[in-house]
Enzyme design. Structure first.
Site, PDB file in Angstrom:
ATOM      1  N   ASP A 184      19.445  44.446 -35.734  1.00 28.80           N
ATOM      2  CA  ASP A 184      18.385  44.200 -34.761  1.00 28.80           C
ATOM      3  C   ASP A 184      17.214  43.632 -35.560  1.00 28.80           C
ATOM      4  OD1 ASP A 184      16.249  44.326 -33.019  1.00 28.80           O
ATOM      5  OD2 ASP A 184      16.406  46.484 -32.624  1.00 28.80           O
ATOM      6  N   TRP A 236      13.735  52.643 -32.886  1.00 29.57           N
ATOM      7  CA  TRP A 236      14.630  51.658 -32.271  1.00 29.57           C
ATOM      8  C   TRP A 236      16.048  51.828 -32.768  1.00 29.57           C
ATOM      9  CZ3 TRP A 236      12.967  50.141 -27.943  1.00 29.57           C
ATOM     10  CH2 TRP A 236      11.602  49.946 -27.733  1.00 29.57           C
ATOM     11  N   LYS A 272       8.171  38.721 -30.024  1.00 32.32           N
ATOM     12  CA  LYS A 272       7.303  38.969 -31.188  1.00 32.32           C
ATOM     13  C   LYS A 272       7.159  37.695 -32.017  1.00 32.32           C
ATOM     14  CE  LYS A 272       9.227  43.453 -30.725  1.00 32.32           C
ATOM     15  NZ  LYS A 272       8.132  44.258 -30.231  1.00 32.32           N
TER      16      LYS A 272
END
Ligand code: PMP
Length: 362
Positions: free
Chosen positions: A173, A103, A197
């Site tokens: 992030d 990511w 999540k």
């Protein structure tokens, strides 16, 4: 009787049972309006009060005051990979990225299409099994910001102590570990996280942004792509994802009622500890991907002695109601995602399945 399912998917992921029940019970009649939250105008006073209360709740849990704004945006964390440099990476400046997994690689790829980036550290050569040490981080001379990924969902590693960036604005992030533990959110100029999540259903992305930092943003962008636009309108510039925000508000309430971030961390440590203990005590049957000091409490990645056993493990686990354990295709093996809403009972069930599977297959 309903079959007991323990959901280890990495996201969208399991939600707290009391939240799901509340959503079911309230769905046809949101806040005594006689209609559902998915049908009400985002300009109605009933929705607006939920919207503003959700922002306050989130900031309170993170210990943030009026000098921060919380935005509710769409487009997932992936859109933030682009919006961050669009807003904060001016020509002639550099943005520094810490590369700790797929990511962060995606984030830097997007930023490098928009401006100059500098890789301040990367553990790619070691297949991202650990995070960089302080001595391995080299910032450029005057970066516009530093970016890191707090939890590497695919690799199963997590920053436990964030690096010291001095006066350089730090951005992160936090899609896969936001609200999983207490941390100093004030250290960050900007934090973003997709909801699916630890916060709620997919569809909303939160952006926490320091107001002084926001003042440095570019103005020459389409209106919809400016953080300022959304901040000035309390994320009601255009239609927000009302249902996702509503469920998020219930998740935040559940976190508060459960004891806040400290309680989340204690429970997350206990849950992850059970699985890591199975890995460590298995000899070489289960091999964890992450080095011990970099281990994630959210996503536990491990391999079995061969791919056939991995396939068998996933199949039999699924038959036993333990679902979503297949690792990401880029890493292979297994991954157990133990976000806030995973229960201790679920983690115990997985640990005992691992023990029993090893006994039968080693
Ligand atoms: N960052 C991290 C750390 C992630 O785990 C994910 C999704 N798994 C993303 C970004 C991408 O999120 P989205 O699909 O919401 O764009």
């Amino acid at each position: 009787m309903e079959k007991k399912i323990y959901n280890f998917y990495p996201g969208p992921a399991t939600l707290p049972r009391p939240v799901l029940e509340k959503v079911r019970n309230e769905f046809l009649n949101f806040n005594n309006t006689g209609i559902s939250v998915s049908e009400i105008s985002h300009r109605s006073k009933e929705y607006e009060s939920l919207h503003l209360a959700t922002e306050s709740r989130l900031k309170k849990l993170l210990g943030l005051g009026d000098d921060y704004k919380c935005l509710f945006l769409q487009g997932g964390a992936s859109t933030q990979f682009a919006l961050l440099p669009m807003n904060f990476l001016p020509p002639g400046r550099t943005a520094d990225y810490l590369i700790t997994g797929s990511w962060s690689q995606k984030a830097v790829k997007e930023a490098s299409r928009l401006g100059d980036v500098h890789i301040a550290a990367s553990t790619e050569k070691e297949n991202f099994k650990r995070l960089p040490t302080a001595g391995e981080i080299n910032f450029s001379s005057n970066p516009a910001y530093v970016h890191l990924t707090s939890n590497n969902t695919i690799m199963g590693t997590q920053w436990h102590d964030f690096p010291d960036c001095g006066d350089i604005p730090l951005t992160a992030d936090m899609s896969s570990d936001i609200l999983s533990r207490p941390f100093n959110a004030r250290k960050f100029s900007l934090i973003y996280a997709g909801a699916q999540k630890n916060l709620g259903p997919a569809g909303v992305t939160i952006v926490l942004i320091n107001r002084a930092f926001m003042e440095k943003a570019h103005e020459d962008l389409p209106v919809i792509l400016r953080y300022k636009t959304h901040a000035q309108k309390d994320s009601l510039y255009n239609t927000p994802p009302v249902f996702s925000i509503y469920v998020m508000s219930l998740v935040l309430e559940w976190i508060e009622d459960t004891g806040g971030l400290l309680a989340m961390e204690q429970k997350n440590r206990e849950k992850a500890g059970l699985i890591y203990a199975e890995i460590d005590e298995s000899g070489k049957f289960y091999r964890g991907h992450a080095e011990k000091e970099s281990r994630s409490l959210m996503n536990i990645t491990f391999r079995l002695p061969n791919p056939e056993l991995e396939t068998k493990f996933v199949r039999e686990a699924t038959e036993n109601g333990l679902i979503g354990l297949k690792g990401h295709r880029s890493v292979g093996g297994l991954r157990a995602s133990l976000y806030n809403a995973m229960t201790l009972e679920g983690s115990r069930a997985l640990a005992s399945f691992m023990r029993e599977f090893r006994a039968r297959n080693s």
